[in-house]
Design an enzyme around this catalytic site. Sequence first.
Site, PDB file in Angstrom:
ATOM      1  N   ASP A 231      -2.709  -7.293  -5.844  1.00 28.11           N
ATOM      2  CA  ASP A 231      -3.146  -6.290  -4.888  1.00 28.11           C
ATOM      3  C   ASP A 231      -3.622  -5.022  -5.593  1.00 28.11           C
ATOM      4  OD1 ASP A 231      -3.541  -5.219  -2.422  1.00 28.11           O
ATOM      5  OD2 ASP A 231      -1.423  -5.013  -1.901  1.00 28.11           O
TER       6      ASP A 231
ATOM      7  N   LYS B  42     -12.787  -6.206   7.255  1.00 25.65           N
ATOM      8  CA  LYS B  42     -12.605  -6.799   5.935  1.00 25.65           C
ATOM      9  C   LYS B  42     -13.636  -7.873   5.638  1.00 25.65           C
ATOM     10  CE  LYS B  42      -9.259 -10.145   7.707  1.00 25.65           C
ATOM     11  NZ  LYS B  42      -8.100 -10.954   7.426  1.00 25.65           N
TER      12      LYS B  42
ATOM     13  N   CYS C 207       0.781  -1.236   0.000  1.00 28.46           N
ATOM     14  CA  CYS C 207       0.000   0.000   0.000  1.00 28.46           C
ATOM     15  C   CYS C 207       0.817   1.292   0.000  1.00 28.46           C
ATOM     16  CB  CYS C 207      -0.984   0.011   1.170  1.00 28.46           C
ATOM     17  SG  CYS C 207      -0.501  -0.942   2.593  1.00 28.46           S
TER      18      CYS C 207
ATOM     19  N   ARG D  18       6.774 -11.733   4.372  1.00 30.50           N
ATOM     20  CA  ARG D  18       6.246 -11.696   5.731  1.00 30.50           C
ATOM     21  C   ARG D  18       6.926 -12.788   6.537  1.00 30.50           C
ATOM     22  NH1 ARG D  18      -0.271 -10.776   4.716  1.00 30.50           N
ATOM     23  NH2 ARG D  18       0.015  -8.922   3.415  1.00 30.50           N
TER      24      ARG D  18
ATOM     25  N   HIS E 227      -5.311  -0.919  -4.572  1.00 31.94           N
ATOM     26  CA  HIS E 227      -5.849   0.049  -3.624  1.00 31.94           C
ATOM     27  C   HIS E 227      -6.789   0.970  -4.366  1.00 31.94           C
ATOM     28  CE1 HIS E 227      -2.341  -1.628  -1.650  1.00 31.94           C
ATOM     29  NE2 HIS E 227      -3.085  -1.506  -0.577  1.00 31.94           N
TER      30      HIS E 227
ATOM     31  N   HIS F  27      -8.309  -1.749   0.435  1.00 35.44           N
ATOM     32  CA  HIS F  27      -7.253  -2.672   0.021  1.00 35.44           C
ATOM     33  C   HIS F  27      -8.006  -3.905  -0.454  1.00 35.44           C
ATOM     34  CE1 HIS F  27      -4.227  -0.892   3.002  1.00 35.44           C
ATOM     35  NE2 HIS F  27      -5.360  -0.426   3.453  1.00 35.44           N
TER      36      HIS F  27
ATOM     37  N   GLN G 150       1.014 -10.787  -4.322  1.00 38.00           N
ATOM     38  CA  GLN G 150      -0.401 -10.474  -4.206  1.00 38.00           C
ATOM     39  C   GLN G 150      -0.897  -9.800  -5.471  1.00 38.00           C
ATOM     40  OE1 GLN G 150      -0.097  -8.075  -0.538  1.00 38.00           O
ATOM     41  NE2 GLN G 150      -1.556  -9.512   0.309  1.00 38.00           N
TER      42      GLN G 150
END
Length: 645
Positions: A380, A461, A331, A360, A382, A507, A378
């Site tokens: 991913d 979420k 992000c 991670r 935003h 997200h 990911q």
Amino acid sequence: MFILAPEMTSAPQEMLTAGQVLANQDPKAARKAIAARDNGRLLDLSARVDPRAQLSPVLPGEPEALEVLRHSAAHIMAEAVKELFPGVKVAIGPAIEDGFYYDFDYERPFTPEDLPAIEQKMADIVKKNIAFESEVWDSDKARQHFTAQDEAYKVELIDALDAEEVGIYSQGGFTDLCRGPHIPSTGRLGAFKLTSVAGAYWRGDEKRPMLSRIYGTAFFDRKELKQHLALIEEAKKRDHRKLGRELELFSFHDEIGAGLVVWHPRGMILRTVIENLERSEHLKRGYSMVQGPQILKRELWERSGHFDNYRENMYFTEVDEVAYGLKPMNCLAHMLIYKSKLRSYRDLPLRLFELGLVHRHEKSGVMHGLTRVRAFTQDDAHLICRPDQLEEEILGVMDFVTDFMELFGFEYSLELSTRPDKSIGSDQDWERATSALSKALEASGKAYEINEGDGAFYGPKIDFKLTDALKRSWQCATIQCDFTLPERFDLSYIGSDGDSKRPVMLHRVILGSIERFIGVLTEHYAGAFPLWLAPEQVRVLTVTERADAWAREITQALVDADIRAQSDLRNEKLGAKVREAQLMKVPYMVILGDREVEERQLTPRLRDGKNLQPQTLEEFIAMFKDEEAEPLRRLRQKARQRCQI
RNA sequence: GCCGGCGUAGCUCAGGGGUAGAGCAGCUGAUUCGUAAUCAGCAGGCCGUUGGUUCAAAUCCUACCGCCGGCUCCA
């Protein structure tokens, strides 16, 4: 055959046992019944009820019957364990999805070697056919009883129940705190097996003692048990860790480190096909592609709140006396892209998409093939939008996820996770964010569960969960609402009134982690990927070397047509070549012998063993292309239809 | 991170204080063959890594690393 038990003689004359009532209604069914159902509530057959009660029998074969049986099996196991291991304390022992478990506290943990003796003792108890007897005790009496028995866990459970009376079940010498119901007697347990032992924290809390858990499963008859065990063996063959090696998709190496995937050519092409589809679908749905760096200054992670709330999962390094953090999420760079220029309300929503590799640091015991790793990619994005756009954006993402799940043929379950203990942001923002998500869920009409306190540290979420071959569930897609980061990064846009406003952010991931998704996908297809995904789509097989030249020509033509094709010209019998292509689960084989060479044709063989008619190369390519494109054509059609509405 | 189990050839697995084993895969040769394994020969190992016990360790013990099943945590 239903005789009043001695303690029931004092009961009002008109009361009968549930078993007697059932026997009056339908003697045949009553004989088979293992419990009774009163308006959906389950009762022991020995429960005293009004004779006029409308009861239905719970019969073997019903899911509820299996649950009662397995819960009873847990009690029988606990009795066996207490007899075999004096001094053992019992904790809890419920029925679960495929069986049951019971948690024990003993001077040493149990090991697999203990299981046969326990099974033997259980068989003895089953053979004795001892009745399960239920009583209701005053809580104080129960507390005294279990204190005297030195069963501290039971005492704690009674305290936690905070009720005046508690249910007590006994079979033979074993007495347990329990809500019931149970099978009438131990003899009804037809077939069972203890499957594994494991450590488990008391009440699931890692700060509390670790107990020794024994897992088992139980059925009414041996055949069902055997079938179940065979099914588990079958499922193991679908395990993506096994298939990943056999199909040469990926590997792990001690020398590289735990949870770090190495992608082999076949796995990499599979990834690439999926990632390319992602890129194209994101562009078609109004996203822009971006990319941030792998390491960002620690200072920035401090600002975002990751340093305070996510530090233990992050890797840090130092370059020229400046501290950096390896990104665990994508992000931050996206925030800075937003801030790189002044934004108007007309620009929103801004949808920034990144196939971002994140690291991670997962605890050492949790890694699991591709589904739980320490470095993953990911899909991913935003979405930065105006507050009034939030719900529509959430619905758009849900549609996106639905399209992809249908493309791959996945069933999924939905969960709404709310504020956790460790979190940032105001109560008001959490309230707004949570209600936006639940509104969107309601609008979608889909069923969902609420997972209290399971949100991300920055916001609530919606999670989409898929199941692997062994029924373990994995989170893939997730939509997370975030009012905090826009605040921390002071994001703003100019509203139609000319004032500066604060945008909100989502997200979200569609497949989640590409690694995890491929793991679950591999199990879903048992390694036999559909044509459009198959790492190797066509293998060209020759019968003798007289077909080599034709095979080379065909293979080249297929590759030129963007088909993932290889040839097998080895000096092997056709049967051997077919077998190997089959084991690699290649969707199409193309067989070339003297006949095909002569006619300048080829004979396709499908993965299921079927042969098609000999045909020309052009015919084959046309058929192939049509089949390959079909799933994606359907995906596009659906997406377009929705946009028109 | 915690509890339990397990690390022997590329893979699947035997061996369990006294010289390291099989099948498949690999390599070489023969065979030219029509839909799930052609035959023969050869090669292949720091027995996960470290300490220790022992005259002697793949084997027994420590600790690490990794894997498997769970717990906790999570994409």
